[in-house]
Scaffold this active site. Structure first.
Site, PDB file in Angstrom:
ATOM      1  N   LYS A 134      -3.021  -2.575   5.552  1.00 15.27           N
ATOM      2  CA  LYS A 134      -2.334  -2.753   4.207  1.00 15.27           C
ATOM      3  C   LYS A 134      -1.053  -3.715   4.348  1.00 15.27           C
ATOM      4  CE  LYS A 134      -4.342   1.462   2.520  1.00 15.27           C
ATOM      5  NZ  LYS A 134      -4.195   2.891   2.168  1.00 15.27           N
ATOM      6  N   GLN A 162       0.437   7.504   2.124  1.00 18.71           N
ATOM      7  CA  GLN A 162      -0.879   7.420   2.880  1.00 18.71           C
ATOM      8  C   GLN A 162      -1.343   8.889   2.837  1.00 18.71           C
ATOM      9  OE1 GLN A 162      -2.694   4.920   3.684  1.00 18.71           O
ATOM     10  NE2 GLN A 162      -4.376   6.088   4.504  1.00 18.71           N
ATOM     11  N   ASP A 208      -1.712   3.159  -6.284  1.00 19.70           N
ATOM     12  CA  ASP A 208      -2.997   3.760  -5.869  1.00 19.70           C
ATOM     13  C   ASP A 208      -3.690   4.470  -6.909  1.00 19.70           C
ATOM     14  OD1 ASP A 208      -3.813   4.319  -3.131  1.00 19.70           O
ATOM     15  OD2 ASP A 208      -2.166   5.273  -2.591  1.00 19.70           O
TER      16      ASP A 208
HETATM   17  N1  GUN Z   1      -6.341   7.864   2.341  1.00 20.63           N
HETATM   18  C1  GUN Z   1      -7.764   7.333   2.270  1.00 20.63           C
HETATM   19  N2  GUN Z   1      -8.002   6.491   1.220  1.00 20.63           N
HETATM   20  C2  GUN Z   1      -6.670   6.426   0.592  1.00 20.63           C
HETATM   21  C3  GUN Z   1      -6.253   5.485  -0.525  1.00 20.63           C
HETATM   22  O1  GUN Z   1      -6.951   5.024  -1.110  1.00 20.63           O
HETATM   23  N3  GUN Z   1      -4.928   5.572  -0.562  1.00 20.63           N
HETATM   24  C4  GUN Z   1      -4.239   6.525  -0.013  1.00 20.63           C
HETATM   25  N4  GUN Z   1      -2.747   6.500  -0.333  1.00 20.63           N
HETATM   26  N5  GUN Z   1      -4.345   7.181   0.912  1.00 20.63           N
HETATM   27  C5  GUN Z   1      -5.757   7.134   1.451  1.00 20.63           C
END
Ligand code: GUN
Length: 290
Positions: free
Chosen positions: A53, A97, A120
């Protein structure tokens, strides 16, 4: 034999378009979109996701601010960091995350994020707006799935769609989006009777699987001509110790029946990151405009 839905190639195209959009946004506003990533603990898979990311941000000329926190961080100090990021005008998007370490209540932490920075799309306000078809930020995996369908010429209108999994991150929002796109949607999950699960897969013209278990869907259940979206990312052990990534669907078996299927890796995963970048630019635009 099924066509592979190439999320890697499509995400590259989307990122190239975004790079142009970001360049003109930065040139006209002197504002650089900024995503703050927060990683609590040392889960290796989460570390890999956050790294990609951040790399994606940097490639687009976005600012990436990273906050790695030790596993023993208290929920209160994480909430303090979230409050600081909410108040920082230079930060447009906040990504915490998941999963958070045991003992933390992720819903309390996610609810503390300013909904205008919630790239998100997990905040109750954004989920509510999505449910009411007034979406502001749509969570990245469901949004990526819809974009992949659209770009592949798949119109869900009138089709029977089955979603396996009912998580807030994938199952529920993708079911909402498919419903908004006029599909007839059936959601099945861990408490569904086994015979109902099989029947729901067999009837699906569009099948979305987000369970997190390798080969959860046998190829022979897949309907002829179905569109199969495999959200699972499971690492199987290999002799060389590196492991092999597989999805939730028996890929070989399903490929013999489906019209189109997403590979793992290279299907849904890259789309998720591309949509996070889209949401981050959108967040910068929204905050600049207000
Ligand atoms: N963990 C697994 N998928 C995601 C996501 O799309 N966003 C976040 N913040 N954590 C995750």
């Amino acid at each position: 034999m099924a066509t592979e839905l190439d999320g890697k190639a499509l995400s590259k195209k989307i990122r190239a378009e975004l790079a142009h959009e970001a360049e003109s946004f930065i040139a006209s506003t002197q504002v650089r979109p900024c995503l703050a990533t927060v990683l609590v603990g040392d889960d290796p898979a989460s570390a890999v996701y956050v790294r990609s990311k951040r790399r994606s941000c940097e490639r687009l000329g976005f600012e990436s601010r990273h906050f790695p926190l030790p596993v023993e961080t208290t929920q209160q100090s994480l909430l303090t960091l979230v409050a600081e990021l909410n108040a920082d005008e230079a930060v447009h998007g906040i990504l915490i995350q998941l999963p958070l370490p045991e003992g933390m209540d992720s819903s309390v932490v996610l609810d503390a994020i300013d909904p205008r920075k919630d790239v998100d799309g997990f905040h109750p306000e954004n989920v509510g707006l999505l449910a009411l078809k007034k979406a502001r930020f749509v969570s990245c995996t469901p949004k990526g799935i819809m974009r992949l369908l659209e770009e592949s010429g798949v119109d869900p209108k009138g089709r029977r769609a089955t979603v396996i999994g009912r998580s807030s991150i994938v199952g529920l929002p993708v079911a909402l989006l498919l419903t908004h796109a006029h599909a007839s949607v059936r959601i099945v999950h861990s408490r569904t009777r086994p015979e109902d699960l099989e029947a729901a897969v067999r009837e699906a013209e569009i099948l979305v699987v987000a369970v997190g278990r390798p080969a959860f869907v046998p190829g022979e259940w897949v309907r002829d001509g179905a569109i199969v979206i495999d959200v699972g990312i499971n690492r199987l052990p290999t002799d060389d110790g590196k492991g092999r990534l597989v999805g939730d669907v028996d890929f070989e078996g399903a490929s013999e029946r489906a019209a189109a299927i997403t590979p793992v890796p290279g299907g849904v995963g890259p789309m998720t990151i591309a949509m996070l970048m889209t949401n981050t630019l959108e967040a910068a635009r929204l905050q600049h405009a207000s």
